[in-house]
Design a protein around this motif. Structure first.
Motif, PDB file in Angstrom:
ATOM      1  N   LEU A 108       0.841  -1.190   0.000  1.00 23.19           N
ATOM      2  CA  LEU A 108       0.000   0.000   0.000  1.00 23.19           C
ATOM      3  C   LEU A 108       0.880   1.245   0.000  1.00 23.19           C
ATOM      4  O   LEU A 108       1.816   1.345   0.797  1.00 23.19           O
ATOM      5  N   THR A 109       0.602   2.159  -0.907  1.00 29.28           N
ATOM      6  CA  THR A 109       1.198   3.482  -0.841  1.00 29.28           C
ATOM      7  C   THR A 109       0.339   4.288   0.125  1.00 29.28           C
ATOM      8  O   THR A 109      -0.882   4.349  -0.044  1.00 29.28           O
ATOM      9  N   THR A 110       0.938   4.881   1.135  1.00 29.27           N
ATOM     10  CA  THR A 110       0.163   5.458   2.231  1.00 29.27           C
ATOM     11  C   THR A 110       0.611   6.882   2.536  1.00 29.27           C
ATOM     12  O   THR A 110       1.691   7.322   2.126  1.00 29.27           O
ATOM     13  N   SER A 111      -0.229   7.590   3.303  1.00 33.88           N
ATOM     14  CA  SER A 111      -0.075   9.032   3.437  1.00 33.88           C
ATOM     15  C   SER A 111      -0.722   9.499   4.724  1.00 33.88           C
ATOM     16  O   SER A 111      -1.470   8.759   5.375  1.00 33.88           O
ATOM     17  N   ALA A 112      -0.495  10.758   5.056  1.00 31.11           N
ATOM     18  CA  ALA A 112      -1.203  11.391   6.162  1.00 31.11           C
ATOM     19  C   ALA A 112      -2.663  11.655   5.818  1.00 31.11           C
ATOM     20  O   ALA A 112      -3.490  11.868   6.705  1.00 31.11           O
ATOM     21  N   TYR A 113      -2.984  11.644   4.542  1.00 37.50           N
ATOM     22  CA  TYR A 113      -4.365  11.832   4.070  1.00 37.50           C
ATOM     23  C   TYR A 113      -5.037  13.035   4.708  1.00 37.50           C
ATOM     24  O   TYR A 113      -6.127  12.950   5.264  1.00 37.50           O
ATOM     25  N   ASP A 114      -4.374  14.165   4.593  1.00 44.51           N
ATOM     26  CA  ASP A 114      -4.967  15.429   5.018  1.00 44.51           C
ATOM     27  C   ASP A 114      -6.143  15.735   4.079  1.00 44.51           C
ATOM     28  O   ASP A 114      -5.944  15.869   2.868  1.00 44.51           O
ATOM     29  N   PRO A 115      -7.370  15.856   4.607  1.00 46.35           N
ATOM     30  CA  PRO A 115      -8.512  16.118   3.718  1.00 46.35           C
ATOM     31  C   PRO A 115      -8.373  17.404   2.915  1.00 46.35           C
ATOM     32  O   PRO A 115      -8.970  17.529   1.838  1.00 46.35           O
ATOM     33  N   ALA A 116      -7.584  18.350   3.411  1.00 47.08           N
ATOM     34  CA  ALA A 116      -7.367  19.592   2.662  1.00 47.08           C
ATOM     35  C   ALA A 116      -6.532  19.348   1.411  1.00 47.08           C
ATOM     36  O   ALA A 116      -6.584  20.136   0.458  1.00 47.08           O
ATOM     37  N   VAL A 117      -5.753  18.270   1.422  1.00 51.28           N
ATOM     38  CA  VAL A 117      -4.942  17.895   0.261  1.00 51.28           C
ATOM     39  C   VAL A 117      -5.688  16.892  -0.611  1.00 51.28           C
ATOM     40  O   VAL A 117      -5.742  17.015  -1.837  1.00 51.28           O
ATOM     41  N   TRP A 118      -6.295  15.908   0.028  1.00 52.98           N
ATOM     42  CA  TRP A 118      -7.013  14.849  -0.682  1.00 52.98           C
ATOM     43  C   TRP A 118      -8.484  15.259  -0.825  1.00 52.98           C
ATOM     44  O   TRP A 118      -9.385  14.653  -0.249  1.00 52.98           O
ATOM     45  N   THR A 119      -8.721  16.282  -1.614  1.00 53.73           N
ATOM     46  CA  THR A 119     -10.045  16.898  -1.674  1.00 53.73           C
ATOM     47  C   THR A 119     -11.091  16.007  -2.356  1.00 53.73           C
ATOM     48  O   THR A 119     -12.290  16.241  -2.180  1.00 53.73           O
ATOM     49  N   ALA A 120     -10.666  15.012  -3.128  1.00 52.36           N
ATOM     50  CA  ALA A 120     -11.631  14.117  -3.776  1.00 52.36           C
ATOM     51  C   ALA A 120     -12.156  13.043  -2.827  1.00 52.36           C
ATOM     52  O   ALA A 120     -13.097  12.318  -3.182  1.00 52.36           O
ATOM     53  N   LEU A 121     -11.579  12.946  -1.626  1.00 58.47           N
ATOM     54  CA  LEU A 121     -11.965  11.916  -0.670  1.00 58.47           C
ATOM     55  C   LEU A 121     -12.709  12.539   0.494  1.00 58.47           C
ATOM     56  O   LEU A 121     -12.347  13.620   0.961  1.00 58.47           O
ATOM     57  N   ASP A 122     -13.742  11.834   1.007  1.00 58.35           N
ATOM     58  CA  ASP A 122     -14.427  12.362   2.179  1.00 58.35           C
ATOM     59  C   ASP A 122     -13.628  12.055   3.442  1.00 58.35           C
ATOM     60  O   ASP A 122     -12.709  11.221   3.439  1.00 58.35           O
ATOM     61  N   ALA A 123     -13.962  12.740   4.534  1.00 56.99           N
ATOM     62  CA  ALA A 123     -13.168  12.628   5.762  1.00 56.99           C
ATOM     63  C   ALA A 123     -13.142  11.205   6.322  1.00 56.99           C
ATOM     64  O   ALA A 123     -12.076  10.741   6.742  1.00 56.99           O
ATOM     65  N   PRO A 124     -14.261  10.462   6.347  1.00 55.72           N
ATOM     66  CA  PRO A 124     -14.185   9.088   6.867  1.00 55.72           C
ATOM     67  C   PRO A 124     -13.242   8.191   6.059  1.00 55.72           C
ATOM     68  O   PRO A 124     -12.534   7.362   6.645  1.00 55.72           O
ATOM     69  N   LEU A 125     -13.226   8.370   4.746  1.00 54.17           N
ATOM     70  CA  LEU A 125     -12.306   7.567   3.939  1.00 54.17           C
ATOM     71  C   LEU A 125     -10.862   7.976   4.218  1.00 54.17           C
ATOM     72  O   LEU A 125      -9.977   7.110   4.334  1.00 54.17           O
ATOM     73  N   CYS A 126     -10.610   9.264   4.352  1.00 52.36           N
ATOM     74  CA  CYS A 126      -9.263   9.708   4.730  1.00 52.36           C
ATOM     75  C   CYS A 126      -8.837   9.083   6.050  1.00 52.36           C
ATOM     76  O   CYS A 126      -7.691   8.627   6.196  1.00 52.36           O
ATOM     77  N   ASP A 127      -9.753   9.043   7.017  1.00 52.16           N
ATOM     78  CA  ASP A 127      -9.437   8.457   8.319  1.00 52.16           C
ATOM     79  C   ASP A 127      -9.074   6.979   8.177  1.00 52.16           C
ATOM     80  O   ASP A 127      -8.101   6.506   8.787  1.00 52.16           O
ATOM     81  N   ARG A 128      -9.835   6.250   7.371  1.00 55.84           N
ATOM     82  CA  ARG A 128      -9.570   4.823   7.199  1.00 55.84           C
ATOM     83  C   ARG A 128      -8.222   4.589   6.510  1.00 55.84           C
ATOM     84  O   ARG A 128      -7.428   3.746   6.945  1.00 55.84           O
ATOM     85  N   LEU A 129      -7.965   5.342   5.455  1.00 55.02           N
ATOM     86  CA  LEU A 129      -6.719   5.166   4.722  1.00 55.02           C
ATOM     87  C   LEU A 129      -5.520   5.572   5.565  1.00 55.02           C
ATOM     88  O   LEU A 129      -4.465   4.938   5.518  1.00 55.02           O
ATOM     89  N   ARG A 130      -5.672   6.631   6.361  1.00 56.67           N
ATOM     90  CA  ARG A 130      -4.582   7.107   7.213  1.00 56.67           C
ATOM     91  C   ARG A 130      -4.159   6.041   8.213  1.00 56.67           C
ATOM     92  O   ARG A 130      -2.964   5.911   8.545  1.00 56.67           O
ATOM     93  N   GLU A 131      -5.111   5.277   8.702  1.00 59.00           N
ATOM     94  CA  GLU A 131      -4.813   4.234   9.684  1.00 59.00           C
ATOM     95  C   GLU A 131      -4.414   2.907   9.050  1.00 59.00           C
ATOM     96  O   GLU A 131      -4.234   1.906   9.735  1.00 59.00           O
ATOM     97  N   ILE A 132      -4.310   2.891   7.722  1.00 62.63           N
ATOM     98  CA  ILE A 132      -3.844   1.704   6.974  1.00 62.63           C
ATOM     99  C   ILE A 132      -4.682   0.488   7.388  1.00 62.63           C
ATOM    100  O   ILE A 132      -4.173  -0.606   7.638  1.00 62.63           O
ATOM    101  N   ALA A 133      -5.992   0.712   7.420  1.00 58.72           N
ATOM    102  CA  ALA A 133      -6.916  -0.295   7.937  1.00 58.72           C
ATOM    103  C   ALA A 133      -7.030  -1.517   7.044  1.00 58.72           C
ATOM    104  O   ALA A 133      -7.477  -2.587   7.499  1.00 58.72           O
ATOM    105  N   ASP A 134      -6.631  -1.397   5.771  1.00 57.82           N
ATOM    106  CA  ASP A 134      -6.785  -2.502   4.828  1.00 57.82           C
ATOM    107  C   ASP A 134      -5.538  -3.366   4.695  1.00 57.82           C
ATOM    108  O   ASP A 134      -5.507  -4.274   3.859  1.00 57.82           O
TER     109      ASP A 134
END
Length: 258
Positions: free
Chosen positions: A169-195
């Protein structure tokens, strides 16, 4: 899900970001020239894949042509032959290479880290075409190779198509201000590398400025190889290596192992 081991070369050899571009004239990112330069210097190579209109995997970072060529519009609207005839900016006239051509050029000489670019921009589940194209090109390839994507659905598809190939997985801090195409819950999930476990990932490649994150370091303590992107100076490399096993670098020459 079984996790194929990441070859040791991916943690011992610095990896050139989009190949070794910008260190000399006529050597743009993800180009044949940059790939040859990386191999000549002994570095690993990171490249990006996008899908052509006729289903071929192309070595190109953006989903549109505008930044990197004099043409405009989506990559996916052009065939592989058309893309191959479009010259890269700051190059010597060479066009966009196919993944198959790059594999033939690299031929196992150095580690090859391949990022499957998200095709809808929103980490959606509509995946498969680019993953199938990449795996088809890799049939019979003999050399250290690993695949990765920001999109967990893509990594799960890679696991289904090629369970024996290392994937991450390529992973990130997933700041919603940067990842504007993603909603906040998805940013939270990706940030925690839940998958990570669900997709059977062998490693992660994490954003340099966020690599000290506790979740990242917990994975490292559990024996998961941690790569980090994108390192742009020796000082940044020294700091990041406190928290990661290897780096993807550009804009300078990372020291090679003795």
């Amino acid at each position: 899900m079984a996790r194929p081991d990441l070859p040791q070369a991916f943690v011992t050899t610095p990896i050139s970001h989009r190949a070794l571009h910008g260190q000399k004239a006529n050597c743009p990112e993800n180009s044949r020239a940059a790939i040859r330069a990386a191999m000549d210097a002994g570095y690993g190579i990171e490249i990006d894949l996008q899908l052509a209109a006729d289903g071929r995997a192309m070595v190109f970072h953006d989903d549109v042509l505008d930044r990197l060529t004099a043409q405009t519009g989506p990559v996916r609207n052009r065939s592989a032959a058309e893309l191959g005839a479009i010259a890269l900016r700051n190059g010597d006239g060479e066009g966009i290479p196919t993944f198959a051509e790059v594999l033939e050029t690299v031929a196992g000489r150095v580690p090859l880290l391949v990022e499957i670019k998200d095709q809808d921009g929103a980490m959606g589940a509509d995946v498969g075409a680019l993953e199938r194209a990449a795996i088809a090109d890799l049939a019979g390839y003999d050399g250290p190779v690993a695949l990765m994507s920001f999109n967990p659905h893509s990594v799960a598809e890679l696991a289904r198509l090629a369970p024996d190939l290392p994937r991450g997985l390529t992973t990130s801090a997933y700041d919603p201000a940067v990842w504007t195409a993603l909603d906040a819950p998805l940013c939270d999930r990706l940030r925690e590398i839940a998958d990570f476990d669900r997709v059977g990932a062998s490693f992660i490649s994490h954003e340099a400025g966020d690599v000290a994150r506790p979740r990242v370091q917990a994975l490292r303590q559990a024996g998961v190889p941690i790569l980090s992107w994108t390192i742009r100076s020796p000082a940044q490399e020294a700091e990041v290596r406190r928290h990661a096993d290897n780096i993807t670098f550009e804009g300078y020459l990372s020291p090679l192992p003795g």
